[in-house]
Design a protein around this motif. Structure first.
Motif, short mmCIF file in Angstrom:
data_model
loop_
_atom_site.label_atom_id
_atom_site.label_comp_id
_atom_site.label_asym_id
_atom_site.label_seq_id
_atom_site.Cartn_x
_atom_site.Cartn_y
_atom_site.Cartn_z
N LEU A 1 -7.83 -40.04 150.02
CA LEU A 1 -8.40 -38.70 150.21
C LEU A 1 -8.15 -37.81 149.00
O LEU A 1 -8.97 -36.93 148.70
N ARG A 2 -7.04 -38.02 148.30
CA ARG A 2 -6.77 -37.21 147.09
C ARG A 2 -7.80 -37.49 146.00
O ARG A 2 -8.23 -36.58 145.30
N ARG A 3 -8.18 -38.76 145.85
CA ARG A 3 -9.05 -39.13 144.74
C ARG A 3 -10.52 -39.23 145.10
O ARG A 3 -11.38 -39.34 144.22
N ALA A 4 -10.84 -39.19 146.40
CA ALA A 4 -12.20 -39.49 146.85
C ALA A 4 -13.24 -38.50 146.37
O ALA A 4 -14.40 -38.86 146.14
N ASP A 5 -12.86 -37.25 146.21
CA ASP A 5 -13.84 -36.22 145.84
C ASP A 5 -13.39 -35.42 144.62
O ASP A 5 -13.88 -34.32 144.41
N GLU A 6 -12.47 -35.96 143.85
CA GLU A 6 -11.95 -35.25 142.69
C GLU A 6 -12.37 -35.95 141.40
O GLU A 6 -12.84 -37.08 141.41
N GLY A 7 -12.18 -35.25 140.29
CA GLY A 7 -12.47 -35.83 138.99
C GLY A 7 -13.91 -36.26 138.88
O GLY A 7 -14.83 -35.54 139.25
N ILE A 8 -14.11 -37.48 138.43
CA ILE A 8 -15.47 -37.96 138.19
C ILE A 8 -16.24 -38.21 139.48
O ILE A 8 -17.46 -38.34 139.48
N LEU A 9 -15.53 -38.28 140.62
CA LEU A 9 -16.21 -38.48 141.90
C LEU A 9 -16.68 -37.17 142.53
O LEU A 9 -17.33 -37.19 143.57
N ALA A 10 -16.32 -36.06 141.93
CA ALA A 10 -16.82 -34.76 142.41
C ALA A 10 -18.31 -34.65 142.12
O ALA A 10 -18.82 -35.18 141.13
N GLY A 11 -19.01 -33.97 143.01
CA GLY A 11 -20.47 -33.88 142.88
C GLY A 11 -20.94 -33.35 141.55
O GLY A 11 -21.88 -33.88 140.94
N ARG A 12 -20.30 -32.31 141.04
CA ARG A 12 -20.73 -31.72 139.77
C ARG A 12 -20.52 -32.69 138.61
O ARG A 12 -21.36 -32.78 137.71
N ALA A 13 -19.42 -33.44 138.64
CA ALA A 13 -19.16 -34.40 137.58
C ALA A 13 -20.19 -35.52 137.59
O ALA A 13 -20.65 -35.98 136.53
N MET A 14 -20.57 -35.97 138.79
CA MET A 14 -21.56 -37.05 138.88
C MET A 14 -22.92 -36.62 138.37
O MET A 14 -23.72 -37.46 137.92
N GLN A 15 -23.22 -35.35 138.45
CA GLN A 15 -24.48 -34.87 137.91
C GLN A 15 -24.56 -35.11 136.41
O GLN A 15 -25.64 -35.30 135.84
N LYS A 16 -23.42 -35.14 135.75
CA LYS A 16 -23.39 -35.33 134.29
C LYS A 16 -23.43 -36.80 133.89
O LYS A 16 -24.00 -37.14 132.85
N VAL A 17 -22.80 -37.67 134.69
CA VAL A 17 -22.70 -39.08 134.29
C VAL A 17 -23.56 -40.01 135.15
O VAL A 17 -23.62 -41.21 134.89
N GLY A 18 -24.23 -39.48 136.15
CA GLY A 18 -25.11 -40.29 136.98
C GLY A 18 -24.44 -40.75 138.26
O GLY A 18 -23.23 -40.97 138.31
N ARG A 19 -25.24 -40.91 139.30
CA ARG A 19 -24.72 -41.34 140.58
C ARG A 19 -24.63 -42.86 140.64
O ARG A 19 -25.40 -43.55 139.97
N PRO A 20 -23.72 -43.39 141.44
CA PRO A 20 -23.63 -44.84 141.62
C PRO A 20 -24.76 -45.33 142.52
O PRO A 20 -25.55 -44.53 143.02
N SER A 21 -24.82 -46.63 142.74
CA SER A 21 -25.82 -47.15 143.67
C SER A 21 -25.52 -46.63 145.07
O SER A 21 -24.38 -46.32 145.42
N THR A 22 -26.56 -46.55 145.87
CA THR A 22 -26.40 -46.05 147.24
C THR A 22 -25.43 -46.93 148.03
O THR A 22 -24.59 -46.42 148.79
N VAL A 23 -25.54 -48.24 147.86
CA VAL A 23 -24.65 -49.16 148.60
C VAL A 23 -23.19 -48.92 148.21
O VAL A 23 -22.32 -48.82 149.07
N TYR B 1 -34.95 -52.46 149.57
CA TYR B 1 -33.55 -52.78 149.79
C TYR B 1 -32.69 -51.52 149.67
O TYR B 1 -31.81 -51.27 150.49
N SER B 2 -32.96 -50.73 148.63
CA SER B 2 -32.19 -49.50 148.43
C SER B 2 -32.40 -48.51 149.56
O SER B 2 -31.52 -47.70 149.86
N ALA B 3 -33.57 -48.58 150.21
CA ALA B 3 -33.87 -47.71 151.34
C ALA B 3 -33.41 -48.31 152.66
O ALA B 3 -33.73 -47.78 153.73
N ASP B 4 -32.65 -49.44 152.60
CA ASP B 4 -32.11 -50.10 153.79
C ASP B 4 -33.19 -50.62 154.73
O ASP B 4 -32.96 -50.77 155.93
N ARG B 5 -34.35 -50.94 154.17
CA ARG B 5 -35.44 -51.48 155.00
C ARG B 5 -35.38 -53.01 154.94
O ARG B 5 -36.21 -53.67 154.33
N TYR B 6 -34.36 -53.55 155.58
CA TYR B 6 -34.06 -54.97 155.46
C TYR B 6 -35.13 -55.85 156.09
O TYR B 6 -35.39 -56.96 155.61
N ASP B 7 -35.74 -55.40 157.18
CA ASP B 7 -36.81 -56.19 157.79
C ASP B 7 -37.98 -56.35 156.82
O ASP B 7 -38.55 -57.45 156.71
#
Length: 415
Positions: free
Chosen positions: A320-342, A124-130
């Motif tokens: 667009l201001r908040r989409a890639d800033e703060g905790i949503l920035a790539g470096r910040a997510m490395q510290k607190v973990g990524r969300p689900s792919t979906v 499911y996480s790999a989008d292999r729905y069939d």
């Protein structure tokens, strides 16, 4: 999901007149063209996000615009009916006067079924729905047979827990591919199974899935009420809460906020978002545990859903201001973990839509392209992706690029 009904048109016209607004004034207040308002009042179709904007302009809940009426003819669903026959047979077998006409087969060790379930989640996480659709019938029948076969009390409880999770997974998959009646049956069975074993935590996980389903059906009042009642029942004491308790409570709060936002109840949405942020902060990082909590929740997920609120009210600059800033920035997510792919891909669709609304067509195409490369199957099931692509095609004055033609074909969107 587009809505169409002459009844809705009559309802909108009556509410507009009560508000003392002309079609032109309502369109201006809602940030829409007058032709959109006129089309709806004449019985035409409308996206839910359009109805949100109109409801905000009128100062009413979005659900107040919905009405009961005769459904439009269902066209082109033959493939889903035929492709999901085996899953439908396993999930909803024929029911007779004194027996269910099904043969679950031989019992499979519960440990093997857990491995199948984990493999299914990976698919499911790999989008292999069939592949998910093909493995689910055997998983459901195996879980049913395991419950019937064991006699030891502890083994019985383990088998029932496995069956609950199998039903939850089935409901999640069916909601994702928009087979809502089957999804409702699966989630209801999961909740009933959990309640029968006095397992409030797993029943609450089922409610999280049920609220997602209700949101997908635009049943905003019911989704908000169900999530709120359940959140009150399972609210943990922060000083003693486990990670699983915080995650389930936080997910319920996100469902409250999502329903309230879509239903033009901004104060209720803001309060639910605030409480969800508290739960996420207490966790400190993204959390997921198959045996204790069904989906990933944490600070990143909570922030992405707050950005979604900005998208709902049309604040593209804010997205667009908040989409890639703060905790949503790539470096910040490395510290607190990524969300689900979906959830991440859903967030990036908000970003793509914001770019498209602001006229940054190439930036919108870049986002859609990235999602397609990482989740090609998933994006085909997202109406928002088709809406974005439709808007790009309708406003494009120059010849379409090869990238645009390819994306339009992938999403089955026609200029």
């Amino acid at each position: 999901m587009p809505h169409t009904s002459s009844g809705m048109g009559d309802n909108l016209r009556a509410r507009r007149r009560v508000a003392g607004l002309s079609q032109e004034q309502l369109a201006n207040e809602a940030g829409l063209s007058v032709s959109v308002v006129r089309k709806i009042e004449q019985g035409g179709t409308a996206r839910v996000e359009t109805l949100h904007a109109i409801a905000r302009a009128l100062g009413i809940p979005t659900s107040a615009l919905f009405i009961s009426g005769t459904p439009a003819p269902v066209i082109g669903d033959e493939g889903n009916r035929q492709g999901l026959v085996a899953l439908r047979q396993a999930l909803m077998p024929p029911m007779g006067i004194d027996e269910t006409l099904t043969d679950p087969g031989e019992a499979v060790p519960v440990a093997d079924l857990w491995r199948r379930l984990e493999d299914g989640r990976a698919l499911y996480s790999a989008d292999r729905y069939d592949s998910v659709a093909k493995m689910l019938p055997g998983l459901l029948r195996g879980a049913e047979a395991a419950v019937a076969a064991v006699e030891d009390e502890q083994e019985q409880r383990e088998a029932e827990t496995l069956r609950t999770y199998a039903l939850l997974f089935c409901g999640k998959y069916l909601t994702q591919v928009r087979q809502y009646d089957m999804a409702y049956h699966s989630l209801s069975e999961a909740i009933r199974t959990a309640r029968a074993t006095d397992d409030a935590a797993r029943a609450a996980i089922g409610v999280v899935g049920m609220c997602w389903l209700l949101l997908r059906q635009d049943r905003f009042d019911e989704a908000e009420h169900l999530a709120a009642v359940t959140a009150d029942k399972v609210e943990p004491r922060m000083s003693a809460a486990t990670k699983g308790q915080l995650a389930v409570w936080g997910e319920l709060l996100l469902r409250i906020a999502a329903a309230a936002s879509r239903n033009n109840r901004p104060d209720e949405a803001a309060e639910a978002r605030r409480m969800a942020a508290t739960a996420a902060s207490a966790l400190g990082r993204e959390y997921e545990n198959l045996r204790k909590h069904w989906v990933r929740f944490g600070p990143v997920t909570a922030e992405m859903k707050a950005v979604e609120d900005l998208a709902l009210v049309g604040d593209s600059q804010g997205v667009l201001r908040r989409a890639d800033e703060g905790i949503l920035a790539g470096r910040a997510m490395q510290k607190v973990g990524r969300p689900s792919t979906v959830n991440w891909n859903r967030h990036r669709l908000d970003v793509a839509q914001a770019h498209a609304r602001l006229g940054s067509t190439q930036d919108a195409m870049d986002e859609l392209g990235r999602i397609r490369r990482t989740a090609g199957n998933w994006i085909q099931h997202q109406p928002m992706a088709r809406y974005i692509m439709t808007d790009i095609l309708s406003t494009r004055k120059r010849t379409l690029t090869q990238e645009m033609r390819s994306m339009a074909a992938h999403l089955d969107v026609h200029a």
